[in-house]
Design a protein around this motif. Structure first.
Motif, mmCIF file in Angstrom:
data_model
loop_
_atom_site.group_PDB
_atom_site.id
_atom_site.type_symbol
_atom_site.label_atom_id
_atom_site.label_comp_id
_atom_site.label_asym_id
_atom_site.label_seq_id
_atom_site.Cartn_x
_atom_site.Cartn_y
_atom_site.Cartn_z
ATOM 1 N N VAL A 168 8.120 -2.177 -2.015
ATOM 2 C CA VAL A 168 8.711 -0.712 -2.531
ATOM 3 C C VAL A 168 10.008 -1.166 -2.784
ATOM 4 N N ARG A 169 10.344 -0.151 -3.670
ATOM 5 C CA ARG A 169 11.531 -0.162 -4.202
ATOM 6 C C ARG A 169 12.384 1.305 -3.739
ATOM 7 N N ALA A 226 -4.426 0.596 3.234
ATOM 8 C CA ALA A 226 -4.808 1.873 2.475
ATOM 9 C C ALA A 226 -4.122 1.540 0.684
ATOM 10 N N GLN A 227 -5.383 2.416 -0.219
ATOM 11 C CA GLN A 227 -4.906 2.212 -1.482
ATOM 12 C C GLN A 227 -3.219 1.535 -1.708
ATOM 13 N N ASN A 228 -3.287 0.690 -2.673
ATOM 14 C CA ASN A 228 -2.374 0.220 -3.747
ATOM 15 C C ASN A 228 -2.983 -0.405 -5.021
ATOM 16 N N PHE A 229 -1.620 -0.699 -6.219
ATOM 17 C CA PHE A 229 -2.266 -1.309 -7.893
ATOM 18 C C PHE A 229 -1.839 -2.917 -7.308
ATOM 19 N N PRO A 243 0.593 -1.465 0.316
ATOM 20 C CA PRO A 243 0.003 0.136 -0.313
ATOM 21 C C PRO A 243 0.820 0.857 -0.107
ATOM 22 N N VAL A 244 0.530 1.988 -0.492
ATOM 23 C CA VAL A 244 1.092 3.501 -0.786
ATOM 24 C C VAL A 244 0.710 3.842 0.880
ATOM 25 N N GLY A 245 1.372 4.763 1.304
ATOM 26 C CA GLY A 245 1.680 5.500 2.634
ATOM 27 C C GLY A 245 0.638 5.966 3.366
#
Length: 353
Positions: free
Chosen positions: A88-89, A334-337, A44-46
């Motif tokens: 996450v890279r 949280a939202q993600n892809f 997820p985004v932060g």
């Protein structure tokens, strides 16, 4: 007959009225959709408890396809860089960047590399393009600077390259589309607006086809349009599909191009109103089907904003191509892809191979 009459009545209500319907009712009234499941998802985004994740872009590693990368925006905070394992890279604090696209083989600061461009809405009165270098060896993003892109709030962005140069199309929230000639070859990037186009209402998602010279733009409550992408081309839009509650249920959001062969393939549009994706054939703009991403090994997608697709080998998990969709709910997180194999979409829709 009752269903036909209901659909006709639904279409006559218009997109704004349709949005007031429960999503279950919108799904019931829309055209049938095939089902696929995602093979992976990103972290997820932060930014939690907010509409934050928005738009992805894909870099394919031709030498090691499984090591390809996905860039994704957190429109409250900056840019994420993910591997195909979803981890996450890198993260770069870039503020309110909304949509993102990238091009490989671009002249950058005296060398050649991957240029990432995002729509910068940190100043809602003055749109900017934020430019970044993607170092694919270290999986790191570096800010290069911003380029003015016109008066108004930056929203959508997509890149286009032809023999004349590299361009960014920035879609402003009011439907204005500025075509900006970009130059990142010097110490600081520069750009100039070479022409302006206009749709009537709020617009965002766009994608440009380098092969055919066509720009596709989604006008949220109206539908999908195409323009001549060449800097000297016509500024008049041609409508491909309406957001009529059938194939596209408003909002029409993200737009992506699945390239097949030299000039064929498909244009995909996020039908956000019923959690689906509509597919149109590039050769003749014909509608060929719809699909949804259902829960499987990972969750389903709902209320998708940005999408991206790239055909070709992406390793064992995605051998025929990769489709990435923003997930507007993502359960309790949280939202993600979500990451979907293009081959699965092709099979579900019965598309020719």
């Amino acid at each position: 007959m009752r269903r036909v009459l209901t659909i006709a009545a639904f279409a006559s209500l218009g997109a704004c009225a349709a949005k007031e319907m429960p999503v279950e009712q919108r799904i019931a009234l829309a055209s049938p959709a095939a089902t696929v499941t995602a093979r992976g998802e990103t972290a997820p985004v932060g930014t939690a408890n907010a509409d934050a994740a928005d738009d992805p872009a894909i870099w394919r590693n031709a030498a090691d396809p499984a090591a390809s990368l996905v860039v994704g925006t957190d429109k409250k905070a900056g840019l994420y860089l993910y591997g195909l394992d979803g981890k996450v890279r890198d993260f770069l604090d870039a503020g309110r960047v909304n949509n993102v696209d990238l091009k490989d083989g671009v002249a950058i600061g005296g060398g050649t590399g991957v240029l990432v461009v995002a729509s910068d809405r940190n100043d809602v009165a003055n749109a900017k393009l934020a430019l970044f270098r993607l170092d694919t060896a270290s999986a790191k993003l570096t800010a290069l600077g911003t380029v003015p892109a016109g008066a108004g709030e930056a929203y959508g962005v997509c890149l286009y390259r032809d023999v004349a140069g590299l361009y960014a199309f920035i879609v402003l929230k009011d439907g204005t589309i500025n075509q900006v000639a970009l130059d990142a070859s010097g110490a600081t990037p520069s750009g100039r607006i070479v022409r302006t186009m206009k749709l009537g209402t709020q617009s965002e998602g766009c994608a440009a086809d380098d092969r055919t010279g066509v720009l596709y733009v989604a006008e949220e409550d109206v539908g999908l349009w195409k323009f001549d992408a060449k800097a000297g081309g016509s500024v008049s839009p041609v409508k491909i599909a309406a957001a009529d509650g059938r194939n596209i249920v408003a909002d029409a959001e993200g737009v992506a191009i699945a390239m097949v062969g030299e000039k064929d393939g498909y244009v995909l549009v996020s039908s956000q109103g019923d959690n689906a994706y509509a597919v149109y054939r590039i050769a003749d703009d014909a509608y060929v089907g719809r699909f949804r991403i259902a829960a499987g090994t990972v969750g389903a997608t709902e209320e998708t904003d940005g999408i991206e697709v790239m055909t070709g080998d992406f390793g064992p998990g995605f051998p025929g191509g990769l489709f990435v969709a923003q997930d507007g709910q993502n359960g309790a997180g949280a939202q993600n892809f979500k990451l979907v194999a293009w081959d699965d979409i092709v099979r579900a829709l019965g598309l020719p191979r």
